[in-house]
Motif scaffolding. Structure first.
Motif, short mmCIF file in Angstrom:
data_model
loop_
_atom_site.label_atom_id
_atom_site.label_comp_id
_atom_site.label_asym_id
_atom_site.label_seq_id
_atom_site.Cartn_x
_atom_site.Cartn_y
_atom_site.Cartn_z
N UNK A 83 0.83 -1.20 0.09
CA UNK A 83 0.14 -0.09 0.04
C UNK A 83 0.87 1.22 -0.17
N UNK A 84 1.93 1.05 0.56
CA UNK A 84 2.71 2.32 0.74
C UNK A 84 3.62 2.48 -0.38
N UNK A 85 4.06 1.55 -0.93
CA UNK A 85 4.97 1.39 -2.25
C UNK A 85 3.81 1.81 -3.43
N UNK A 86 2.66 1.68 -3.56
CA UNK A 86 1.78 2.21 -4.46
C UNK A 86 1.63 3.61 -4.30
N UNK A 87 1.74 4.22 -3.21
CA UNK A 87 1.38 5.87 -3.01
C UNK A 87 2.80 6.27 -3.25
N UNK B 205 18.17 8.09 -12.97
CA UNK B 205 18.45 6.83 -12.16
C UNK B 205 17.28 5.85 -12.45
N UNK B 206 17.24 4.80 -12.31
CA UNK B 206 16.35 3.59 -12.78
C UNK B 206 15.76 3.31 -11.35
N UNK B 207 14.26 3.02 -11.46
CA UNK B 207 13.56 2.67 -10.42
C UNK B 207 12.86 1.59 -10.62
N UNK B 208 12.53 0.51 -9.73
CA UNK B 208 11.83 -0.59 -9.73
C UNK B 208 11.02 -1.16 -8.69
N UNK B 209 9.74 -1.10 -9.01
CA UNK B 209 8.70 -1.41 -8.05
C UNK B 209 8.29 -2.90 -7.98
N UNK B 210 8.48 -3.55 -7.06
CA UNK B 210 8.09 -4.95 -6.96
C UNK B 210 6.90 -5.15 -5.91
N UNK B 211 5.75 -5.78 -6.07
CA UNK B 211 4.70 -5.69 -5.18
C UNK B 211 4.59 -7.66 -4.98
N UNK B 212 3.89 -7.71 -3.76
CA UNK B 212 3.95 -9.06 -3.26
C UNK B 212 2.55 -9.49 -3.75
N UNK B 213 1.58 -8.49 -3.80
CA UNK B 213 0.04 -8.78 -4.39
C UNK B 213 -0.08 -8.53 -5.61
N UNK B 214 -0.88 -9.13 -6.53
CA UNK B 214 -1.02 -8.81 -7.91
C UNK B 214 -1.87 -7.71 -8.22
N UNK C 256 -3.53 -1.69 -4.78
CA UNK C 256 -4.39 -1.17 -3.64
C UNK C 256 -5.21 0.10 -4.10
N UNK C 257 -6.24 0.38 -3.48
CA UNK C 257 -7.06 1.56 -3.81
C UNK C 257 -6.12 2.82 -3.35
N UNK C 258 -6.09 3.86 -3.78
CA UNK C 258 -5.21 4.85 -3.57
C UNK C 258 -5.85 5.96 -2.57
N UNK C 259 -5.26 6.54 -1.61
CA UNK C 259 -6.01 7.58 -0.82
C UNK C 259 -5.41 8.81 -1.22
N UNK C 260 -6.19 9.75 -2.01
CA UNK C 260 -5.70 10.92 -2.31
C UNK C 260 -5.02 11.84 -1.27
N UNK C 261 -5.84 12.00 -0.20
CA UNK C 261 -4.95 12.69 0.84
C UNK C 261 -3.84 12.37 0.97
N UNK C 262 -3.22 11.05 1.40
CA UNK C 262 -2.02 10.69 1.41
C UNK C 262 -1.13 11.07 0.18
N UNK C 263 -1.46 10.78 -1.01
CA UNK C 263 -0.74 11.43 -2.07
C UNK C 263 -0.49 12.83 -2.10
N UNK C 264 -1.51 13.56 -1.56
CA UNK C 264 -1.41 15.16 -1.61
C UNK C 264 -0.21 15.28 -0.53
N UNK C 265 -0.48 14.71 0.54
CA UNK C 265 0.49 15.05 1.86
C UNK C 265 1.96 14.65 1.37
N UNK C 266 2.21 13.32 0.79
CA UNK C 266 3.61 13.17 0.17
C UNK C 266 4.08 13.97 -0.78
#
Length: 128
Positions: A17-21, A56-65, A68-78
């Motif tokens: 969930x954190x990684x997706x945001x 620089x390259x980034x790679x995101x690997x998720x445990x789940x397929x 997650x639903x995103x929290x707009x308030x968290x995206x805005x805060x970040x």
């Protein structure tokens, strides 16, 4: 538990969930050609900071397929934290304010019931 691998280095563990945001916020900054620091609490105490740069390259690997639903308030805060002198700082997920949570959603808009703090998402309605 997913991982973020930065510039081919050691994978950094984050909850999916954190990684997706983070992916949304970091991707937006790098798409605009912006660089910044990124800091998060280190598992052994203290904090870790890296320099994020579009070359620089980034790679995101998720445990789940599924994503997650995103929290707009968290995206805005970040996102807001990323514009400060300390750069992007991993902050706790806030509760999203969703005043329409208990009202009927307009046509083409649906409340995703995964968590109360998740936001409404716009779903395109096919024209007839």
């Amino acid at each position: 538990m997913g991982t973020l691998t930065y510039d081919g280095g050691t994978p950094i563990k984050f909850e999916d969930r954190t990684l997706a945001h983070l992916q949304v916020v970091i991707g937006a900054k790098l798409r605009r050609g912006e660089s910044c620091y990124f800091s998060w609490p280190a598992p052994e105490g203290g904090r870790t900071t890296i320099w994020m740069h579009p070359t620089l390259s980034l790679r995101y690997d998720y445990a789940a397929n599924e994503m997650p639903v995103l929290n707009r308030a968290w995206i805005e805060r970040l996102t807001q934290s990323s514009f400060g002198p300390g750069g992007l700082v991993l902050v706790d997920e806030p509760e999203a304010i969703d005043e329409l949570a208990h009202q009927k959603a307009p046509e083409g808009e649906h409340k995703v019931p995964e968590r109360e703090r998740d936001v409404r998402v716009r779903v395109p309605v096919a024209s007839r």
